[in-house]
Write a protein that holds these residues in place. Sequence first.
Motif, mmCIF file in Angstrom:
data_model
loop_
_atom_site.group_PDB
_atom_site.id
_atom_site.type_symbol
_atom_site.label_atom_id
_atom_site.label_comp_id
_atom_site.label_asym_id
_atom_site.label_seq_id
_atom_site.Cartn_x
_atom_site.Cartn_y
_atom_site.Cartn_z
ATOM 1 N N ARG A 109 0.876 -1.173 0.000
ATOM 2 C CA ARG A 109 0.000 0.000 0.000
ATOM 3 C C ARG A 109 0.910 1.220 0.000
ATOM 4 O O ARG A 109 2.001 1.201 0.555
ATOM 5 C CB ARG A 109 -0.956 0.013 1.172
ATOM 6 C CG ARG A 109 -0.284 -0.001 2.517
ATOM 7 C CD ARG A 109 -1.272 -0.287 3.636
ATOM 8 N NE ARG A 109 -0.595 -0.353 4.903
ATOM 9 C CZ ARG A 109 0.143 -1.356 5.331
ATOM 10 N NH1 ARG A 109 0.309 -2.403 4.578
ATOM 11 N NH2 ARG A 109 0.724 -1.324 6.493
ATOM 12 N N THR A 113 -2.838 5.752 1.642
ATOM 13 C CA THR A 113 -3.835 4.962 2.357
ATOM 14 C C THR A 113 -3.258 4.390 3.645
ATOM 15 O O THR A 113 -2.112 3.990 3.691
ATOM 16 C CB THR A 113 -4.401 3.816 1.488
ATOM 17 O OG1 THR A 113 -5.380 3.126 2.248
ATOM 18 C CG2 THR A 113 -3.345 2.838 1.049
ATOM 19 N N GLY A 119 -3.256 -1.746 -1.471
ATOM 20 C CA GLY A 119 -3.630 -0.454 -2.005
ATOM 21 C C GLY A 119 -4.075 -0.622 -3.441
ATOM 22 O O GLY A 119 -3.838 -1.659 -4.067
#
Length: 137
Positions: A109, A113, A119
Motif C-alpha cells: 500500500r 492509504t 492499495g
Amino acid sequence: MPNILVALDGSPVSEKALEVAVRLAQQDGRQLAAVTVLDRSGDPHLERLAEGMSAKARRHLEEVLQAAVNFARSRGVQLKPIFREGHPAEAIITCAEQEDAEVVVLGSRGSTTDRPGLGGTANQVSSHSPCTVMLVR
C-alpha cells in the motif's frame, strides 16, 4: 536492461520495497531500476489549478529517486532512476514492459492509504503486470 523494477512513492513501505529489491540485486547480480510516478490520473482542469502542488510533488519524487540511487550505491548496486507521469499502476506496468523486468517490487500500500489490505496501485499492478510481482509490507 534491468531485471528488477522497484516502484517508489516515498512512503515507508516503498522504502522497505527498495531494501528488498537491493538485496535481490545483490544476491542474484541482477540489474535494478526504480520508478516513481507523478500521478496525472485526475481531472486535467483541476491539475492545472494545482500546478504549484504538482511541482512540489515532482521535486519530492525526484528526491526519492536520488535517495534510492544513493542507497543502492552504498550497497554496491547500480540503480537506474526512472521518472514517469500518468496513472501510477499503468505507468509501473508500462515501465516493467519497457525495461524487460523479470520482477516488480512494490509496497503493498502506498503513501495515500492507511487502510489494511492492498492499495489500489498494488492491486492493479499485481493483477496486470507482465512479470512476477513481489509485494512488500
